[in-house]
Write a protein that holds these residues in place. Structure first.
Motif, PDB file in Angstrom:
ATOM      1  N   VAL A  90       0.499  -1.292  -0.587  1.00 27.04           N
ATOM      2  CA  VAL A  90      -0.008  -0.571   0.342  1.00 27.04           C
ATOM      3  C   VAL A  90       1.125   1.403   0.532  1.00 27.04           C
ATOM      4  O   VAL A  90       1.311   0.706   1.237  1.00 27.04           O
ATOM      5  N   VAL A  91       0.689   1.944  -0.896  1.00 27.01           N
ATOM      6  CA  VAL A  91       1.676   3.193  -1.131  1.00 27.01           C
ATOM      7  C   VAL A  91       0.505   4.716  -0.765  1.00 27.01           C
ATOM      8  O   VAL A  91      -0.556   4.812  -0.975  1.00 27.01           O
ATOM      9  N   GLY A  92       0.555   4.705   0.628  1.00 30.37           N
ATOM     10  CA  GLY A  92      -0.558   5.778   1.352  1.00 30.37           C
ATOM     11  C   GLY A  92      -0.341   7.087   0.057  1.00 30.37           C
ATOM     12  O   GLY A  92       0.517   7.228  -0.915  1.00 30.37           O
ATOM     13  N   ALA A  93      -1.352   8.460   0.974  1.00 27.10           N
ATOM     14  CA  ALA A  93      -1.232   9.614  -0.412  1.00 27.10           C
ATOM     15  C   ALA A  93       0.033  10.372  -0.145  1.00 27.10           C
ATOM     16  O   ALA A  93       0.520  10.191   0.940  1.00 27.10           O
ATOM     17  N   CYS A  94       0.229  10.358  -1.346  1.00 25.70           N
ATOM     18  CA  CYS A  94       1.407  11.126  -1.435  1.00 25.70           C
ATOM     19  C   CYS A  94       0.943  12.057  -2.719  1.00 25.70           C
ATOM     20  O   CYS A  94       0.496  12.105  -3.719  1.00 25.70           O
ATOM     21  N   ALA A 121       5.281  15.223  -6.212  1.00 20.06           N
ATOM     22  CA  ALA A 121       6.826  15.108  -6.305  1.00 20.06           C
ATOM     23  C   ALA A 121       7.987  14.141  -5.107  1.00 20.06           C
ATOM     24  O   ALA A 121       8.570  13.781  -5.273  1.00 20.06           O
ATOM     25  N   ARG A 122       6.561  13.977  -4.440  1.00 18.71           N
ATOM     26  CA  ARG A 122       6.999  12.917  -3.695  1.00 18.71           C
ATOM     27  C   ARG A 122       6.694  11.609  -4.019  1.00 18.71           C
ATOM     28  O   ARG A 122       7.544  10.963  -4.266  1.00 18.71           O
ATOM     29  N   LEU A 123       5.910  11.047  -5.067  1.00 16.03           N
ATOM     30  CA  LEU A 123       5.329   9.791  -5.618  1.00 16.03           C
ATOM     31  C   LEU A 123       6.774   9.138  -6.860  1.00 16.03           C
ATOM     32  O   LEU A 123       7.246   8.641  -7.218  1.00 16.03           O
ATOM     33  N   LEU A 124       6.649  10.873  -7.004  1.00 15.09           N
ATOM     34  CA  LEU A 124       8.800  11.563  -8.476  1.00 15.09           C
ATOM     35  C   LEU A 124       9.688  10.205  -7.137  1.00 15.09           C
ATOM     36  O   LEU A 124      10.609   9.503  -8.114  1.00 15.09           O
ATOM     37  N   PHE A 179       9.209   7.116  -7.328  1.00 13.71           N
ATOM     38  CA  PHE A 179       9.192   6.057  -8.202  1.00 13.71           C
ATOM     39  C   PHE A 179      10.221   4.846  -8.318  1.00 13.71           C
ATOM     40  O   PHE A 179      10.200   3.637  -8.488  1.00 13.71           O
ATOM     41  N   PRO A 180      11.050   5.793  -8.400  1.00 17.89           N
ATOM     42  CA  PRO A 180      12.442   5.198  -8.874  1.00 17.89           C
ATOM     43  C   PRO A 180      13.420   4.285  -7.802  1.00 17.89           C
ATOM     44  O   PRO A 180      13.986   2.785  -8.374  1.00 17.89           O
ATOM     45  N   HIS A 184      11.359   0.983  -1.872  1.00 18.15           N
ATOM     46  CA  HIS A 184      10.378   1.629  -1.252  1.00 18.15           C
ATOM     47  C   HIS A 184       9.831   1.335  -0.368  1.00 18.15           C
ATOM     48  O   HIS A 184       8.536   1.988   0.467  1.00 18.15           O
ATOM     49  N   VAL A 185       9.723   0.172   0.000  1.00 14.90           N
ATOM     50  CA  VAL A 185       8.797  -0.239   1.279  1.00 14.90           C
ATOM     51  C   VAL A 185       9.562  -0.370   2.688  1.00 14.90           C
ATOM     52  O   VAL A 185       8.658  -0.213   3.917  1.00 14.90           O
ATOM     53  N   ASP A 186      10.692   0.688   2.031  1.00 17.06           N
ATOM     54  CA  ASP A 186      11.372   0.902   3.242  1.00 17.06           C
ATOM     55  C   ASP A 186      10.585   2.178   3.730  1.00 17.06           C
ATOM     56  O   ASP A 186      11.005   3.439   4.846  1.00 17.06           O
ATOM     57  N   ARG A 187       9.801   3.080   3.488  1.00 12.67           N
ATOM     58  CA  ARG A 187       9.967   4.704   2.773  1.00 12.67           C
ATOM     59  C   ARG A 187       8.764   4.478   3.697  1.00 12.67           C
ATOM     60  O   ARG A 187       7.034   3.648   4.249  1.00 12.67           O
ATOM     61  N   PRO A 188       8.387   5.508   5.012  1.00 11.52           N
ATOM     62  CA  PRO A 188       7.112   6.223   5.792  1.00 11.52           C
ATOM     63  C   PRO A 188       5.855   5.885   4.935  1.00 11.52           C
ATOM     64  O   PRO A 188       4.714   5.749   5.590  1.00 11.52           O
ATOM     65  N   GLU A 189       5.735   6.212   3.936  1.00 15.38           N
ATOM     66  CA  GLU A 189       4.156   5.866   2.949  1.00 15.38           C
ATOM     67  C   GLU A 189       4.021   4.881   2.757  1.00 15.38           C
ATOM     68  O   GLU A 189       2.627   4.834   2.684  1.00 15.38           O
ATOM     69  N   VAL A 190       4.606   3.659   2.921  1.00 19.62           N
ATOM     70  CA  VAL A 190       4.458   2.069   2.666  1.00 19.62           C
ATOM     71  C   VAL A 190       4.137   1.581   3.241  1.00 19.62           C
ATOM     72  O   VAL A 190       5.099   1.202   4.220  1.00 19.62           O
ATOM     73  N   SER A 191       3.338   0.681   3.306  1.00 17.12           N
ATOM     74  CA  SER A 191       2.841  -0.708   3.839  1.00 17.12           C
ATOM     75  C   SER A 191       2.811  -1.741   3.417  1.00 17.12           C
ATOM     76  O   SER A 191       2.269  -1.634   2.350  1.00 17.12           O
ATOM     77  N   VAL A 192       3.550  -2.949   3.845  1.00 22.83           N
ATOM     78  CA  VAL A 192       3.364  -4.396   3.773  1.00 22.83           C
ATOM     79  C   VAL A 192       2.434  -5.095   4.717  1.00 22.83           C
ATOM     80  O   VAL A 192       2.947  -5.397   5.236  1.00 22.83           O
ATOM     81  N   PHE A 193       1.633  -5.862   3.785  1.00 19.36           N
ATOM     82  CA  PHE A 193       0.456  -6.901   4.680  1.00 19.36           C
ATOM     83  C   PHE A 193       0.764  -8.295   3.876  1.00 19.36           C
ATOM     84  O   PHE A 193       1.252  -8.245   2.642  1.00 19.36           O
TER      85      PHE A 193
END
Length: 296
Positions: free
Chosen positions: A226-230, A233-236, A239-240, A247-256
């Protein structure tokens, strides 16, 4: 196992690489002592009917020649039959080939690998995702990425990947968070605003984007990223990092992880292996050992 195997061909895959892959792949298989037949179709429905016919007639293996879309079609023919599925990767994305570790865009090498694997019995069972009566191998996409697909599919010009690059730019301009309702095995409903939600049987989509980097083809579970609301600029920025899976280490991202996932959101289409499944809500299930594959 019968020595006759079937090449299930998408001649348009990878801008014609599918058609060009047939001869070297078939030559490698015949050199190893296999009898090879080729199945094409006038359209997807006709191709699937022909593939199912080959399976019903007892072909020793169904070998998809193309990309992830061709793999997806082949799955519908072999699931539940015990007929092994092989792959000559000749598409644009080739994410299933990456997950299996088979040669990419080298049909002769892939043919030799398949011949050796069939002779030595290197055939294994892997999990698949299921939505209704449709099966998928890689990732079910929903949200920003599926809206890019929606827009790209509506565009007549330009052709090729550039069309989807333009579609991505247009969707970035219109980027808004999407309210989702996500229900996992435990029955608890998670209401989140997200940019996208990806459900992975395998780790990648889109030609190596490791959106569910730890997804395992044999654990009986689906990975839900789950990539949270962003904002744009943050999505760009994020993305890489998807290509590395960091990306799973970013605070906006959750994994279940779950064996069953219900996704609901307004105005969102689900795509699996790049093929449209239909609008949400959709229920996704992991089916352990659903298909036999030929591997290295």
């Amino acid at each position: 196992m019968t020595s006759e195997i079937t090449l299930f061909v998408n001649p348009t895959a990878g801008r014609g690489r599918g058609a060009r892959a047939v001869r070297p792949a078939a030559s490698a298989l015949r050199a190893a002592g296999f009898s090879v037949r080729t199945v094409l179709g006038e359209d997807a429905a006709d191709a699937l009917a022909r593939a199912r016919g080959a399976v019903e007639e007892g072909t020793g293996a169904l070998i998809a020649v193309g990309g992830d879309g061709m793999v997806n079609l082949a799955l519908q023919a072999v699931v539940g039959t015990g007929t092994p599925l092989g792959l000559i990767a000749a598409g644009t994305g080739n994410d299933f080939a990456r997950a299996l570790g088979v040669p990419l865009r080298d049909p002769a090498a892939a043919g030799r690998m398949i011949a050796d694997a069939l002779k030595c019995g290197r055939v294994r069972d892997i999990d698949l995702g299921r939505v209704g009566d449709r099966w998928f191998a890689n990732v079910l996409a929903s949200g920003f990425d599926s809206r890019v697909n929606d827009r790209g599919n509506r565009m007549r010009l330009p052709v090729g990947r550039f069309k989807y690059d333009l579609a991505m730019v247009a969707e970035l301009t219109a980027l808004r968070p999407i309210p989702y309702r996500i229900t996992l095995d435990d029955g608890a409903v998670r209401e989140v605003e997200a940019t996208l939600v990806a459900v992975g049987n395998g780790p990648s989509y889109g030609g190596g984007m490791r959106v569910c980097p730890d997804a395992d083809l044999t654990d009986g579970l689906l990975d839900v990223t789950v990539v949270g609301a962003c904002g744009r600029a943050r999505l760009l920025q994020i993305f890489p990092t998807v290509y590395r899976g960091t990306h799973v280490d970013r605070p906006e991202v959750s994994v279940f992880r779950a064996s069953r996932v219900e996704l609901a959101a307004e105005g969102v289409t689900g795509y699996a292996d790049g093929e449209p499944l239909g609008p949400l809500p959709l229920t996704v299930r992991s089916v352990r050992g659903a298909v036999r594959v030929v591997g290295p």
